[in-house]
Write a protein that holds these residues in place. Structure first.
Motif, PDB file in Angstrom:
ATOM      1  N   PRO A  36       0.807  -1.232   0.000  1.00  0.00           N
ATOM      2  CA  PRO A  36       0.000   0.000   0.000  1.00  0.00           C
ATOM      3  C   PRO A  36       0.833   1.271   0.000  1.00  0.00           C
ATOM      4  CG  PRO A  36      -0.077  -1.026   2.144  1.00  0.00           C
ATOM      5  CD  PRO A  36       0.662  -1.980   1.235  1.00  0.00           C
ATOM      6  N   LEU A  37       2.040   1.237   0.576  1.00  0.00           N
ATOM      7  CA  LEU A  37       2.884   2.432   0.584  1.00  0.00           C
ATOM      8  C   LEU A  37       3.303   2.810  -0.835  1.00  0.00           C
ATOM      9  CD1 LEU A  37       4.343   4.553   2.283  1.00  0.00           C
ATOM     10  CD2 LEU A  37       6.290   3.003   2.356  1.00  0.00           C
ATOM     11  N   CYS A  38       3.615   1.803  -1.640  1.00  0.00           N
ATOM     12  CA  CYS A  38       3.996   2.052  -3.033  1.00  0.00           C
ATOM     13  C   CYS A  38       2.821   2.659  -3.810  1.00  0.00           C
ATOM     14  CB  CYS A  38       4.460   0.754  -3.674  1.00  0.00           C
ATOM     15  SG  CYS A  38       4.975   0.930  -5.379  1.00  0.00           S
ATOM     16  N   ILE A  39       1.627   2.129  -3.582  1.00  0.00           N
ATOM     17  CA  ILE A  39       0.446   2.664  -4.271  1.00  0.00           C
ATOM     18  C   ILE A  39       0.162   4.097  -3.825  1.00  0.00           C
ATOM     19  CG2 ILE A  39      -2.049   2.388  -4.541  1.00  0.00           C
ATOM     20  CD1 ILE A  39      -1.588  -0.629  -4.438  1.00  0.00           C
ATOM     21  N   SER A  40       0.305   4.369  -2.538  1.00  0.00           N
ATOM     22  CA  SER A  40       0.093   5.732  -2.039  1.00  0.00           C
ATOM     23  C   SER A  40       1.112   6.696  -2.625  1.00  0.00           C
ATOM     24  CB  SER A  40       0.183   5.750  -0.515  1.00  0.00           C
ATOM     25  OG  SER A  40      -0.814   4.956   0.040  1.00  0.00           O
ATOM     26  N   LEU A  41       2.358   6.259  -2.717  1.00  0.00           N
ATOM     27  CA  LEU A  41       3.400   7.110  -3.279  1.00  0.00           C
ATOM     28  C   LEU A  41       3.142   7.389  -4.762  1.00  0.00           C
ATOM     29  CD1 LEU A  41       6.090   8.536  -2.713  1.00  0.00           C
ATOM     30  CD2 LEU A  41       7.221   6.446  -3.450  1.00  0.00           C
ATOM     31  N   LEU A  42       2.756   6.372  -5.507  1.00  0.00           N
ATOM     32  CA  LEU A  42       2.440   6.561  -6.917  1.00  0.00           C
ATOM     33  C   LEU A  42       1.228   7.481  -7.097  1.00  0.00           C
ATOM     34  CD1 LEU A  42       3.011   3.000  -8.397  1.00  0.00           C
ATOM     35  CD2 LEU A  42       4.370   5.058  -8.790  1.00  0.00           C
ATOM     36  N   THR A  43       0.235   7.315  -6.239  1.00  0.00           N
ATOM     37  CA  THR A  43      -0.940   8.178  -6.306  1.00  0.00           C
ATOM     38  C   THR A  43      -0.568   9.630  -6.035  1.00  0.00           C
ATOM     39  OG1 THR A  43      -2.280   6.332  -5.539  1.00  0.00           O
ATOM     40  CG2 THR A  43      -3.260   8.512  -5.392  1.00  0.00           C
ATOM     41  N   PHE A  44       0.284   9.854  -5.048  1.00  0.00           N
ATOM     42  CA  PHE A  44       0.724  11.207  -4.724  1.00  0.00           C
ATOM     43  C   PHE A  44       1.502  11.823  -5.886  1.00  0.00           C
ATOM     44  CE2 PHE A  44       3.968  14.045  -2.894  1.00  0.00           C
ATOM     45  CZ  PHE A  44       3.124  15.019  -2.381  1.00  0.00           C
ATOM     46  N   ILE A  45       2.399  11.046  -6.483  1.00  0.00           N
ATOM     47  CA  ILE A  45       3.189  11.559  -7.605  1.00  0.00           C
ATOM     48  C   ILE A  45       2.285  11.883  -8.786  1.00  0.00           C
ATOM     49  CG2 ILE A  45       4.931  10.911  -9.317  1.00  0.00           C
ATOM     50  CD1 ILE A  45       6.357   9.405  -7.039  1.00  0.00           C
ATOM     51  N   MET A  46       1.322  11.019  -9.067  1.00  0.00           N
ATOM     52  CA  MET A  46       0.408  11.287 -10.184  1.00  0.00           C
ATOM     53  C   MET A  46      -0.464  12.515  -9.918  1.00  0.00           C
ATOM     54  SD  MET A  46       1.020   9.552 -12.761  1.00  0.00           S
ATOM     55  CE  MET A  46      -0.353  10.133 -13.707  1.00  0.00           C
ATOM     56  N   SER A  47      -0.867  12.709  -8.662  1.00  0.00           N
ATOM     57  CA  SER A  47      -1.658  13.913  -8.373  1.00  0.00           C
ATOM     58  C   SER A  47      -0.827  15.169  -8.577  1.00  0.00           C
ATOM     59  CB  SER A  47      -2.224  13.854  -6.954  1.00  0.00           C
ATOM     60  OG  SER A  47      -1.183  13.934  -5.996  1.00  0.00           O
ATOM     61  N   LEU A  48       0.464  15.131  -8.210  1.00  0.00           N
ATOM     62  CA  LEU A  48       1.338  16.281  -8.461  1.00  0.00           C
ATOM     63  C   LEU A  48       1.503  16.537  -9.956  1.00  0.00           C
ATOM     64  CD1 LEU A  48       4.207  15.823  -5.854  1.00  0.00           C
ATOM     65  CD2 LEU A  48       2.327  17.440  -5.785  1.00  0.00           C
ATOM     66  N   ILE A  49       1.643  15.459 -10.723  1.00  0.00           N
ATOM     67  CA  ILE A  49       1.802  15.623 -12.171  1.00  0.00           C
ATOM     68  C   ILE A  49       0.540  16.217 -12.775  1.00  0.00           C
ATOM     69  CG2 ILE A  49       2.037  14.344 -14.345  1.00  0.00           C
ATOM     70  CD1 ILE A  49       3.997  12.496 -12.812  1.00  0.00           C
ATOM     71  N   TRP A  50      -0.634  15.757 -12.369  1.00  0.00           N
ATOM     72  CA  TRP A  50      -1.887  16.298 -12.902  1.00  0.00           C
ATOM     73  C   TRP A  50      -2.066  17.760 -12.508  1.00  0.00           C
ATOM     74  CZ3 TRP A  50      -4.662  14.961 -16.781  1.00  0.00           C
ATOM     75  CH2 TRP A  50      -4.706  13.630 -17.191  1.00  0.00           C
ATOM     76  N   ILE A  51      -1.740  18.101 -11.265  1.00  0.00           N
ATOM     77  CA  ILE A  51      -1.850  19.496 -10.834  1.00  0.00           C
ATOM     78  C   ILE A  51      -0.909  20.375 -11.655  1.00  0.00           C
ATOM     79  CG2 ILE A  51      -1.363  21.075  -8.922  1.00  0.00           C
ATOM     80  CD1 ILE A  51      -2.456  18.880  -7.056  1.00  0.00           C
ATOM     81  N   TRP A  52       0.323  19.913 -11.862  1.00  0.00           N
ATOM     82  CA  TRP A  52       1.277  20.665 -12.658  1.00  0.00           C
ATOM     83  C   TRP A  52       0.772  20.843 -14.086  1.00  0.00           C
ATOM     84  CZ3 TRP A  52       4.078  18.359 -16.755  1.00  0.00           C
ATOM     85  CH2 TRP A  52       4.979  19.203 -17.372  1.00  0.00           C
TER      86      TRP A  52
END
Length: 190
Positions: A36-52
């Motif tokens: 779950p930590l890997c999935i949370s980290l990937l989700t966080f990175i993707m949210s940053l990319i979408w916001i950018w």
């Protein structure tokens, strides 16, 4: 400029597709994934990319509107971008005050923009200094007059808040703060 953004965009798409394929073949709907930590980290990175990505496109759209209507970038930044950035803070502060957390709302009203100014502007200027060398800002240029006025009005607003809080034993008068804020903002827009 476009090629560098296209390269970053294609790289993000490729990484996203690989992550999606990995998640599709290693998880099931019947059990919790073992990472779950890997999935949370990937989700966080993707949210940053979408916001950018979305913020970059909105800024390009705002620049295009400014070019079409011949409105200076500084004025657009001080009105449209400021409204969009501050609406969420306004809604949050109103709900905090209605819930009885006025001190928290006041602290958020001052510390949020201060954090954005110090960290956001500081990190942007650091990046520009590293990539382009020393940046010279001419405060006496007529093209920077709006920025200079904004800095002085920000300092004036903070000094008024300090005066009000110190002279009334740190019990703030909401009429004084709201009226002076509206007067300062209207003066700045004129």
């Amino acid at each position: 400029y476009f090629k560098s953004h296209l390269t970053i965009f294609c790289l993000c798409i490729a990484i996203s597709l690989l992550c999606c394929l990995f998640l599709h073949y290693t998880t099931s709907t019947k059990s919790i994934p073992s990472y779950p930590l890997c999935i949370s980290l990937l989700t966080f990175i993707m949210s940053l990319i979408w916001i950018w990505f979305i913020a970059d496109n909105l800024i390009d759209l705002l620049k295009a509107i400014g070019l079409l209507l011949r409105i200076p970038d500084t004025f657009l930044g001080m009105t449209v971008l400021t409204y969009g950035n501050s609406i969420s803070d306004l809604v949050l502060n109103i709900s905090l005050v209605k819930s009885g957390y006025g001190e928290m709302a006041l602290a958020g009203s001052i510390s949020g923009p201060l954090f954005n100014l110090l960290v956001g502007l500081g990190s942007s200027l650091l990046k520009m200094n590293i990539s382009h060398g020393t940046i010279a800002i001419n405060f006496y240029s007529t093209s920077n007059i709006i920025s200079v006025i904004a800095v002085f009005i920000l300092i004036l607003n903070l000094l008024l808040l300090l005066y009000q809080s110190h002279s009334h034993e740190y019990i703030l008068d909401k009429r004084f703060i709201s009226y002076s804020g509206f007067i300062i903002y209207a003066t700045f827009l004129m």
